[in-house]
Design a protein around this motif. Structure first.
Motif, short mmCIF file in Angstrom:
data_model
loop_
_atom_site.label_atom_id
_atom_site.label_comp_id
_atom_site.label_asym_id
_atom_site.label_seq_id
_atom_site.Cartn_x
_atom_site.Cartn_y
_atom_site.Cartn_z
N TYR A 124 28.06 -6.64 24.29
CA TYR A 124 27.43 -6.28 23.15
C TYR A 124 28.14 -5.35 22.41
O TYR A 124 28.90 -4.60 22.97
CB TYR A 124 26.04 -5.55 23.50
CG TYR A 124 25.28 -6.26 24.59
CD1 TYR A 124 25.44 -6.00 25.91
CD2 TYR A 124 24.08 -6.89 24.17
CE1 TYR A 124 24.62 -6.43 26.88
CE2 TYR A 124 23.19 -7.40 25.12
CZ TYR A 124 23.63 -7.29 26.59
OH TYR A 124 22.86 -7.83 27.69
N VAL A 142 25.98 -15.58 20.71
CA VAL A 142 24.46 -16.14 20.84
C VAL A 142 23.66 -15.48 20.11
O VAL A 142 22.13 -15.91 19.78
CB VAL A 142 23.75 -16.07 22.33
CG1 VAL A 142 24.91 -16.97 23.27
CG2 VAL A 142 23.94 -14.74 23.06
N LEU A 145 22.26 -3.42 17.35
CA LEU A 145 22.94 -4.47 17.75
C LEU A 145 23.71 -5.13 16.80
O LEU A 145 22.92 -5.58 15.58
CB LEU A 145 21.96 -5.44 18.77
CG LEU A 145 22.91 -6.55 19.12
CD1 LEU A 145 23.80 -6.15 20.22
CD2 LEU A 145 22.29 -7.70 19.44
N ARG A 186 26.06 -10.12 20.21
CA ARG A 186 25.86 -10.36 21.54
C ARG A 186 26.69 -11.63 22.02
O ARG A 186 26.34 -12.50 21.31
CB ARG A 186 24.42 -10.42 22.10
CG ARG A 186 24.06 -10.75 23.48
CD ARG A 186 22.72 -10.41 23.77
NE ARG A 186 21.77 -11.25 23.17
CZ ARG A 186 21.39 -12.36 23.71
NH1 ARG A 186 21.92 -12.81 24.73
NH2 ARG A 186 20.70 -13.32 22.91
N GLU A 210 27.43 -14.18 25.16
CA GLU A 210 27.12 -14.84 26.54
C GLU A 210 28.45 -15.54 27.01
O GLU A 210 28.65 -16.55 26.59
CB GLU A 210 25.94 -15.54 26.66
CG GLU A 210 24.52 -14.92 26.15
CD GLU A 210 24.09 -14.45 27.39
OE1 GLU A 210 24.31 -14.56 28.57
OE2 GLU A 210 22.96 -13.68 27.13
N THR A 216 27.76 -10.74 29.94
CA THR A 216 27.16 -10.47 28.54
C THR A 216 27.78 -9.20 28.03
O THR A 216 28.04 -8.27 28.57
CB THR A 216 25.46 -10.45 28.68
OG1 THR A 216 25.16 -11.44 29.30
CG2 THR A 216 25.06 -10.08 27.27
#
Lengths: 112, 112
Positions: free
Chosen positions: A33, A55, A45, A48, A50, A31
């Motif tokens: 960010y 996602v 944020l 993000r 995955e 993951t």
């Protein structure tokens, strides 16, 4: 174990110019960010990933910002064209699934 | 979304003093982290503590998840403890890891 690597550490550009930031996460962290930190505030944020899938990009201003994470490892965040209000620190973080997030040193962007 | 409040916003202490920083959050969480942001902007992980108590040297943290708060204790403060301390929380959703929501931070200044 190497930490999250970001480059460049500092970038000064004129408004309307493009700019790109690069991030290499901790090995094995699926993951990734991207956060934005304005002066005197906590990080927020932007997007993000995955693996290679974005996602959560609900906070990314898609008219001028774009990001990619090819092959699910390194990632690039781009701004085109940059505006004065984009001056901030751009932070990359990584984690193994939903575990502890580890942050890179950030890229400090100044738009003149 | 989840709200995170940190107190106090600023704290000035003499070297050797003890301090307690508080983080209140508005909803149940699966992830809570404390960070120290040093003068160079690097976010350093202190604790991953969604519940319970942890200690690491002069630092310890306690999270009471049922009452939605966390405390960070710093004992025998040193000048190198100066910086901004952030609390960040996340709530795991159906898509897995959720974004960390940061508080506004507590700026700690330790004077020699």
């Amino acid at each position: 174990e190497a930490g999250v690597v970001q480059s460049p550490r500092y970038k000064i550009i004129e408004k309307k110019q493009p700019v790109a930031f690069w991030c290499n996460p901790i090995s094995g962290h699926n993951t990734l960010y991207w956060y934005l930190q304005n002066l005197g505030q906590g990080p927020e944020l932007l997007i993000r990933y995955e693996n290679e899938e974005a996602v959560d990009d609900s906070q990314l201003p898609k008219d001028r910002f774009s990001a990619e994470r090819l092959k699910g490892v390194d990632s690039t965040l781009k701004i085109q064209p940059a505006e004065l209000g984009d001056s901030a620190v751009y932070l990359c973080a990584s984690s193994r699934n939903w575990g502890t997030q580890y942050f890179g040193p950030g890229t400090r962007l100044t738009v003149l | 979304g989840i709200q995170v409040e940190q107190s106090p916003p600023d704290l000035i202490l003499q070297e050797g003093a003890n301090s307690t920083l508080r983080c209140n959050f508005s909803d149940s969480v699966n992830n809570l982290q404390w960070f120290h942001q040093n003068p160079w902007g690097q976010l350093i992980n202190l604790f991953y503590i969604p519940s319970g108590t942890k200690q690491n040297g002069r630092l310890s943290a306690t999270t009471v998840a049922t009452e939605r708060y966390s405390l960070l204790y710093i004992s025998s403060s040193q000048t190198t403890d100066s910086g901004v301390y952030f609390c960040a929380v996340a709530r795991r959703g159906f898509q897995g890891a959720q974004k960390l929501v940061f508080g506004q931070g507590t700026r700690l200044t330790i004077n020699p």
